[in-house]
Enzyme design. Structure first.
Site, short mmCIF file in Angstrom:
data_model
loop_
_atom_site.label_atom_id
_atom_site.label_comp_id
_atom_site.label_asym_id
_atom_site.label_seq_id
_atom_site.Cartn_x
_atom_site.Cartn_y
_atom_site.Cartn_z
N ASP A 210 0.71 -1.17 0.03
CA ASP A 210 -0.02 -0.06 0.18
C ASP A 210 0.93 1.31 0.08
O ASP A 210 1.73 1.51 1.03
CB ASP A 210 -0.79 -0.04 1.40
CG ASP A 210 -1.88 1.33 1.40
OD1 ASP A 210 -1.53 2.05 0.45
OD2 ASP A 210 -2.40 1.17 2.39
N GLN A 213 1.02 6.44 0.98
CA GLN A 213 2.03 7.40 1.76
C GLN A 213 3.49 7.44 1.38
O GLN A 213 4.20 8.20 1.19
CB GLN A 213 2.05 7.25 3.19
CG GLN A 213 0.72 7.23 3.90
CD GLN A 213 -0.19 8.97 4.12
OE1 GLN A 213 0.61 9.80 3.87
NE2 GLN A 213 -1.32 8.83 4.40
C1 LIG Z 1 -1.75 4.15 4.19
C2 LIG Z 1 -3.04 4.34 3.49
N1 LIG Z 1 -3.62 3.43 2.78
C3 LIG Z 1 -4.84 3.72 2.17
C4 LIG Z 1 -5.47 4.84 2.30
C5 LIG Z 1 -6.67 5.16 1.63
O1 LIG Z 1 -6.56 5.93 0.55
P1 LIG Z 1 -7.90 6.44 -0.16
O2 LIG Z 1 -9.10 6.77 0.76
O3 LIG Z 1 -7.65 7.35 -1.29
O4 LIG Z 1 -8.36 5.23 -0.88
C6 LIG Z 1 -4.88 6.08 3.13
C7 LIG Z 1 -5.43 7.34 3.05
O5 LIG Z 1 -5.57 7.91 4.17
C8 LIG Z 1 -3.68 5.80 3.62
O6 LIG Z 1 -2.98 6.71 4.30
#
Ligand SMILES: Cc1ncc(COP(=O)(O)O)c(C=O)c1O
Length: 423
Positions: A210, A213
Site C-alpha cells: 500500500d 503514503q
Molecule cells: C496508508 C493508507 N492506505 C490507504 C489509504 C486510503 O486512501 P484512499 O481513501 O484514497 O483510498 C490511506 C488514506 O489515508 C492511507 O493513508
C-alpha cells in the site's frame, strides 16, 4: 533507501508555496496552516489549470471517438499511464491500472486475484499498522473463502517487527499485504527487505504494498522493491480526487479475471457461447480489462500534471525538505508539556502523532482550528494500531512539500494556547 530515498540536508522549497492557491487564504482571521497532508494534499495551480483546460478545449470521451477532440484527450490520458509507469519504475505502462483510489486498487486485487487464488486455510499476512483500506478488503475475502489473516506486530517505537513477520510465513501463506509508510506514525517500512525475505521463503507468495503514503514522500521504484502489486491514490500526491493507481506485473494481471464488467474492457460481447459456455464475451488484456466504464478522464490528466510538477521539484528534494522540517517539529513538540509522540522509528516521514495528558485530541484540534491550524484528530483509519498503543485517538500533524517553519511556529503557539484554555 533504494525505494524511498531520504536525505538529511535541508532543501529550501519555499519558492513553491505560492503554487498552492488554497494556502494563501486566512482561516478564522489567521494565516492558513495546513498540517493534514497525510489525509489529502493541497493542489498546485498547474493541476487545476490542466483540468480546466481539458474541459474548456478538447474534452471528449476517450478510446471511442474518431474525431479530433476524442483523439487529443485519449492521447493525453494514455500519456499519463506512461508517466506513472516511469514515476514508480514500472517496466511497462500496460501494468498501470487506473482506479478511483487506493481503496479501490486493493479491493480489485482482493476480489479478482484473491477470489481466484485463495481457499480455506490459506494465509494472508498484514500488520498492526495497516490503514483500514488494507485490512477490510482482506477480511471480506476471508469471510467468503475461509482464508486466515495473520497480523505482524508493531514494536514500541512504531516500527514493524520484522522477525515476527518472518516467523509468520508458512507453506499456507499466499499473500503479504503491507503499507510502505504508516499514515498514523510516519514509519517507513523496509519494503524491499521484507519482499526479499518473503520471496526467499517462497517465490509463490505475492506481496502487495500500500503505497498511499510511500509514493508521496520520496522516490519509489517498484522493480527494486520486487513486489507484485503497488497501490496508491492521486489526491495525496498533490493530484485530484477520484483517481488512484494499481501497479501489478503484467503476467499476473493477465491471469486475473475482471473485477467489474462494462464498456471498454471487452474484446467482444455475445449472448451465445461456444462449447457450452454461458456466453461468448471475451475480455481485453490489462490494463483495459480492469477499467470498465468511463474513467475519471480530467482527473487522470490532472494526476499527470501533478507528477510532472513533482518530478520538476524532485522527490528526493521533497523528502529532504520534509525531513528537515520534521526535525524542527519534533524538537518544538518536545517543549510542550504532557505531550507523548507515537512513532519514533529511525526511518520516518513528516507525520507526527501525539496525545496530550491535559486534553482530548478532538478538543485540541478544534482550538487549533480557531487558530487557523488544520490537523487531524482521531484513529486515522487505523483502529488496530490505536488499540496496540492503548489510545482511542491521537492528534496528527503531517507535512507536505509546501510546509514551512512559519507553519510549525503557528502550530506550536496554538498548542500552547490550547493548553492555557484546557488545562
Ligand atoms: C496508508 C493508507 N492506505 C490507504 C489509504 C486510503 O486512501 P484512499 O481513501 O484514497 O483510498 C490511506 C488514506 O489515508 C492511507 O493513508
Amino acid at each position: 533507501m533504494s525505494v524511498l530515498k531520504k536525505q538529511q540536508e535541508s532543501v529550501n522549497l519555499s519558492v513553491h508555496r505560492g503554487d498552492f492557491p488554497a494556502l494563501s487564504q486566512e482561516i478564522n482571521g489567521k494565516p492558513f496552516v495546513y498540517l493534514d497532508t497525510a489525509s489529502s494534499a493541497q493542489k498546485p495551480k498547474i493541476v487545476l489549470d490542466v483540468m480546466r483546460d481539458v474541459y474548456e478545449t478538447h474534452y471528449a470521451n476517450i478510446h471511442r471517438g474518431l474525431y479530433h477532440n476524442s483523439q487529443v484527450t485519449t492521447e493525453m490520458f494514455e500519456s499519463v499511464r506512461e508517466k506513472v509507469a516511469e514515476f514508480i519504475g514500472a517496466p511497462s505502462s500496460d501494468e498501470i491500472i487506473f482506479t478511483r483510489n487506493t481503496t479501490e486498487a486493493i479491493n480489485l486485487v482482493a476480489y479478482s486475484w484473491g477470489r481466484q487464488n485463495l481457499k480455506r486455510g490459506d494465509e494472508i499476512i498484514l500488520s498492526e499498522m495497516e490503514h483500514h483500506a488494507n485490512i477490510v478488503p482482506w477480511q471480506l475475502l476471508a469471510r467468503e473463502v475461509g482464508c486466515v489473516i495473520k497480523v505482524t506486530p508493531v514494536l514500541d517505537d512504531g516500527s514493524l517487527d520484522f522477525g515476527a513477520l518472518v516467523s509468520l510465513l508458512s507453506e499456507r501463506t499466499k499473500l503479504c499485504a503491507l503499507t510502505h509508510v504508516s499514515n498514523a506514525l510516519g514509519t517507513i517500512n523496509p519494503v524491499q527487505k521484507i519482499t526479499k525475505a518473503v520471496k526467499d521463503f517462497s517465490a509463490d507468495i505475492k506481496v502487495l504494498i500500500d503505497g498511499s503514503q510511500g509514493v508521496v514522500h520520496g522516490t519509489v521504484d517498484v522493480s527494486k522493491i520486487g513486489c507484485d502489486f503497488y497501490a496508491f491514490t492521486g489526491h495525496k500526491l498533490y493530484g485530484p480526487t477520484g483517481v488512484g493507481v494499481l501497479w501489478g506485473c503484467k503476467e499476473l494481471l493477465n491471469d486475473m479475471p475482471p473485477y467489474q464488467g462494462g464498456g471498454d474492457m471487452i474484446e467482444t460481447v455475445a449472448f451465445e457461447g461456444e462449447d457450452g459456455a454461458p456466453d461468448g464475451t471475451t475480455f481485453k488484456s490489462a490494463p483495459a480489462r480492469f477499467e470498465a466504464g468511463t474513467p475519471a478522464i480530467a482527473q487522470i490528466i490532472g494526476l499527470g500534471a501533478a507528477i510532472d510538477y513533482l518530478t520538476m521539484i524532485g522527490m528526493d528534494n521533497i523528502a529532504a525538505h520534509e525531513g528537515h522540517l520534521l526535525g524542527i517539529l519534533n524538537s518544538k513538540l518536545e517543549e510542550v508539556e504532557g505531550l507523548k509522540i507515537y512513532g519514533t522509528a529511525q526511518e520516518k516521514v513528516g507525520v507526527v502523532s501525539f496525545t496530550l495528558d491535559w486534553a482530548h485530541a478532538s478538543d485540541v484540534a478544534m482550538i487549533l482550528d480557531q487558530c487557523g491550524v488544520a490537523v487531524r484528530s482521531g484513529h486515522h483509519c487505523c483502529m488496530p494500531l490505536m488499540k496496540r498503543f492503548g489510545v482511542e485517538a491521537t492528534i496528527r500533524a503531517s507535512l507536505g512539500l509546501y510546509s514551512n517553519e512559519a507553519d510549525i511556529e503557528q502550530f506550536i503557539a496554538a498548542l500552547h494556547k490550547a493548553r492555557e484554555m484546557l488545562s
